[in-house]
Design a protein around this motif. Sequence first.
Motif, mmCIF file in Angstrom:
data_model
loop_
_atom_site.group_PDB
_atom_site.id
_atom_site.type_symbol
_atom_site.label_atom_id
_atom_site.label_comp_id
_atom_site.label_asym_id
_atom_site.label_seq_id
_atom_site.Cartn_x
_atom_site.Cartn_y
_atom_site.Cartn_z
ATOM 1 N N LEU A 230 5.131 -1.432 2.134
ATOM 2 C CA LEU A 230 6.096 -0.573 1.451
ATOM 3 C C LEU A 230 6.307 0.711 2.254
ATOM 4 C CD1 LEU A 230 6.267 0.205 -2.325
ATOM 5 C CD2 LEU A 230 6.356 2.056 -0.674
ATOM 6 N N ALA A 231 5.203 1.310 2.719
ATOM 7 C CA ALA A 231 5.305 2.545 3.482
ATOM 8 C C ALA A 231 6.135 2.345 4.743
ATOM 9 C CB ALA A 231 3.902 3.048 3.841
ATOM 10 N N LYS A 232 5.876 1.274 5.447
ATOM 11 C CA LYS A 232 6.611 1.012 6.682
ATOM 12 C C LYS A 232 8.096 0.779 6.396
ATOM 13 C CE LYS A 232 6.831 -2.031 10.705
ATOM 14 N NZ LYS A 232 6.396 -3.318 11.285
ATOM 15 N N ARG A 233 8.391 0.055 5.361
ATOM 16 C CA ARG A 233 9.779 -0.296 5.034
ATOM 17 C C ARG A 233 10.610 0.945 4.712
ATOM 18 N NH1 ARG A 233 12.390 -4.668 6.195
ATOM 19 N NH2 ARG A 233 10.660 -5.943 5.407
ATOM 20 N N TYR A 234 9.985 1.926 4.018
ATOM 21 C CA TYR A 234 10.786 3.033 3.501
ATOM 22 C C TYR A 234 10.420 4.390 4.108
ATOM 23 C CZ TYR A 234 12.046 -0.670 0.349
ATOM 24 O OH TYR A 234 12.486 -1.871 -0.162
ATOM 25 N N GLY A 235 9.784 4.372 5.280
ATOM 26 C CA GLY A 235 9.603 5.598 6.039
ATOM 27 C C GLY A 235 8.563 6.558 5.523
ATOM 28 N N LEU A 236 7.521 6.031 4.875
ATOM 29 C CA LEU A 236 6.439 6.868 4.386
ATOM 30 C C LEU A 236 5.150 6.570 5.151
ATOM 31 C CD1 LEU A 236 7.024 6.601 0.528
ATOM 32 C CD2 LEU A 236 7.870 8.357 2.096
ATOM 33 N N THR A 237 4.131 7.385 4.899
ATOM 34 C CA THR A 237 2.806 7.176 5.481
ATOM 35 C C THR A 237 1.801 6.971 4.357
ATOM 36 O OG1 THR A 237 3.289 8.538 7.413
ATOM 37 C CG2 THR A 237 0.977 8.188 6.887
ATOM 38 N N MET A 238 1.134 5.832 4.360
ATOM 39 C CA MET A 238 0.117 5.522 3.358
ATOM 40 C C MET A 238 -1.264 5.878 3.880
ATOM 41 S SD MET A 238 -1.217 1.819 2.035
ATOM 42 C CE MET A 238 -1.936 1.600 3.674
ATOM 43 N N VAL A 239 -2.062 6.493 3.037
ATOM 44 C CA VAL A 239 -3.473 6.744 3.332
ATOM 45 C C VAL A 239 -4.280 6.137 2.200
ATOM 46 C CG1 VAL A 239 -5.259 8.498 3.653
ATOM 47 C CG2 VAL A 239 -2.966 8.866 4.592
ATOM 48 N N GLY A 240 -5.117 5.170 2.510
ATOM 49 C CA GLY A 240 -5.923 4.514 1.495
ATOM 50 C C GLY A 240 -7.355 5.012 1.501
ATOM 51 N N ILE A 241 -7.931 5.138 0.321
ATOM 52 C CA ILE A 241 -9.330 5.541 0.216
ATOM 53 C C ILE A 241 -10.230 4.371 0.583
ATOM 54 C CG2 ILE A 241 -11.113 6.409 -1.339
ATOM 55 C CD1 ILE A 241 -8.806 7.678 -2.994
ATOM 56 N N ALA A 242 -9.951 3.204 0.011
ATOM 57 C CA ALA A 242 -10.678 1.986 0.350
ATOM 58 C C ALA A 242 -9.751 1.066 1.134
ATOM 59 C CB ALA A 242 -11.180 1.285 -0.913
ATOM 60 N N GLY A 243 -10.297 -0.034 1.658
ATOM 61 C CA GLY A 243 -9.517 -0.968 2.447
ATOM 62 C C GLY A 243 -8.741 -1.939 1.583
ATOM 63 N N PHE A 244 -8.606 -3.191 2.045
ATOM 64 C CA PHE A 244 -7.834 -4.186 1.312
ATOM 65 C C PHE A 244 -8.445 -4.515 -0.042
ATOM 66 C CE2 PHE A 244 -6.092 -6.204 5.458
ATOM 67 C CZ PHE A 244 -5.081 -5.265 5.487
ATOM 68 N N THR A 245 -9.770 -4.474 -0.146
ATOM 69 C CA THR A 245 -10.449 -4.811 -1.396
ATOM 70 C C THR A 245 -10.605 -3.552 -2.229
ATOM 71 O OG1 THR A 245 -11.655 -6.550 -0.254
ATOM 72 C CG2 THR A 245 -12.478 -5.882 -2.420
ATOM 73 N N PRO A 246 -9.962 -3.465 -3.389
ATOM 74 C CA PRO A 246 -9.887 -2.206 -4.114
ATOM 75 C C PRO A 246 -11.199 -1.686 -4.664
ATOM 76 C CG PRO A 246 -8.943 -3.988 -5.403
ATOM 77 C CD PRO A 246 -9.192 -4.532 -4.040
ATOM 78 N N ASP A 247 -12.171 -2.565 -4.942
ATOM 79 C CA ASP A 247 -13.417 -2.088 -5.501
ATOM 80 C C ASP A 247 -14.492 -1.857 -4.443
ATOM 81 O OD1 ASP A 247 -13.791 -4.718 -4.895
ATOM 82 O OD2 ASP A 247 -14.539 -5.321 -6.876
ATOM 83 N N ALA A 248 -14.103 -1.899 -3.147
ATOM 84 C CA ALA A 248 -15.052 -1.587 -2.082
ATOM 85 C C ALA A 248 -15.396 -0.104 -2.130
ATOM 86 C CB ALA A 248 -14.457 -1.949 -0.724
#
Length: 328
Positions: A230-248
Amino acid sequence: MRSSTRAVVAGLAALTVVTLAGCGDNAAGGSDGKLDVVASFYPLEFIARSVGGDAVNVTTLTAPGVEPHDLELTPKQVGTIAGAKLVVFEKGLQPAVDEAVDQNAKDAGFDIAPAAKLEATGADFEEHEEGEAAGTPTNSVTPAAYVAPKTHTDDALDPHFWLDPIRYAGVVQAVTDKLVSVDPDHADAYKQRATALLGDVGKLDTEYKAGLANCKLKTFVTSHQAFAYLAKRYGLTMVGIAGFTPDAEPTPTRIKEVQEIVRKQQVTTIFYEELVSPKVAESIARDVHVKTAVLSPIEGLSDANSQETYLSLMRENLQELRKANSCA
């Protein structure tokens, strides 16, 4: 981590699937003449129901309130997979489903990953190398290029295709083509419903383009790295706290990195999601004195949003992003 448990479950279930697979075995698949379709999790269930309409019986493997990444199958569910005429799943997202399809439903299984055109976004990470700069939004996706961490997981394919309407549309078309192939008697109806759904998804893309075109802030922080496409498609920058697995559990180093990014980028909001504890996101937000809000990865529904749909949740996400990023 849970591979031994999954193997035992799949093995036990395999003892029952021969009998179950033989039940209701007619041309369409079900005793009521409808095609029996299994969808592994909500975004695929939404496609199957929307395109299949009254010509299909759709069973979803991931119940409301269950985090799809953590799914473990019961013997009954494995039997359902074995008896289905079509199993729509995304290989690599849910290992238990991959195993069950491989062992019991190779002919019926339909992996949508190729249609989703998955990429390695650099969003999957566990730890960082010593000395890596904390002020740079690493493990994020910028509109110009991927900014990936220097870890051994850089080449992991990002499974979260459905948060990009264009990728989602590709999967809608692929599932439609498969339904037509498996059940040609209802081909015209499948195609008509697919056209309507593709129109709705196309409107989403238009709304996102317009809604995120003029934003004061370009960076948003999420509890896990689901929004790279989504970020790439619409010109934003995403910063995630955890990786692909949300409960990591994020490392202390990663938490410090995120805090520094929030301060330097003047981020206003830490986003969390419905199906995972918000404690880490709330803790970071308190430390850096910003707000929290829900940004749904739309991996599944919960009791709180059981009346929502993929389309309505995507529109709610757009409004939350516009608010957090001061979009005109």
